[in-house]
Design a protein around this motif. Structure first.
Motif, mmCIF file in Angstrom:
data_model
loop_
_atom_site.group_PDB
_atom_site.id
_atom_site.type_symbol
_atom_site.label_atom_id
_atom_site.label_comp_id
_atom_site.label_asym_id
_atom_site.label_seq_id
_atom_site.Cartn_x
_atom_site.Cartn_y
_atom_site.Cartn_z
ATOM 1 N N SER A 1 31.308 54.079 -2.769
ATOM 2 C CA SER A 1 29.936 53.478 -2.982
ATOM 3 C C SER A 1 29.661 52.858 -1.721
ATOM 4 N N ARG B 1 26.338 50.157 -0.153
ATOM 5 C CA ARG B 1 25.046 49.385 -0.272
ATOM 6 C C ARG B 1 24.440 49.088 0.977
ATOM 7 N N TYR C 1 17.594 46.286 -1.605
ATOM 8 C CA TYR C 1 18.816 47.036 -1.495
ATOM 9 C C TYR C 1 18.970 48.423 -2.215
ATOM 10 N N GLN D 1 21.954 50.460 -3.610
ATOM 11 C CA GLN D 1 23.282 50.701 -4.325
ATOM 12 C C GLN D 1 23.596 52.027 -4.326
#
Length: 126
Positions: free
Chosen positions: A16, A18, A79, A81
């Motif tokens: 992941s 961000r 943002y 994500q």
């Protein structure tokens, strides 16, 4: 409106990241903010968008269910994500803003965005 993108990096597949897009200047005139990405030798494609006031979202099919776009109006920041990243997500990611409402829809055409930030590189290794 000035946009500053950040948060890119190198991550393994399945990981992941961000991304952040900080806006400054006449942010009150912003209708929507979008994220685009451009891989080497390819077009700059729409990834996700969000309306500034209501927070309505729209995603490209390729990222639906894996990416989430959110905004923090107090921080003037949007943002992205990104979860369950794949090697094909590797690209330079750009954030962009538009002041035009386009009938309430979130535009996915890059030509409809007026303001652009610099890109941030995302590399997903297999």
């Amino acid at each position: 409106v000035q946009l500053q993108a950040s948060g890119g990096g190198l991550v393994q597949a399945g990981g992941s990241l961000r991304l952040s897009c900080a806006a400054s200047g006449r942010t009150f005139s912003t209708y929507a903010v979008g994220w685009f990405r451009q891989a080497p030798g390819k077009e700059r494609d729409f990834v996700a968008g969000i309306t500034w006031s209501v927070g309505r979202t729209y995603y490209a099919d390729s990222v639906k269910g894996r990416f989430t776009i959110i905004r923090d109006n107090a921080k003037n920041t949007v943002y992205l994500q990104m979860n369950s990243l794949k090697p094909e997500d590797t690209a330079v990611y750009y954030c962009a803003a538009t002041s035009a409402a386009y009938g309430g829809a979130i535009p996915s055409l890059r030509e409809r965005y007026t303001y652009w930030g610099q890109g941030t590189q995302v590399t997903v290794s297999s």
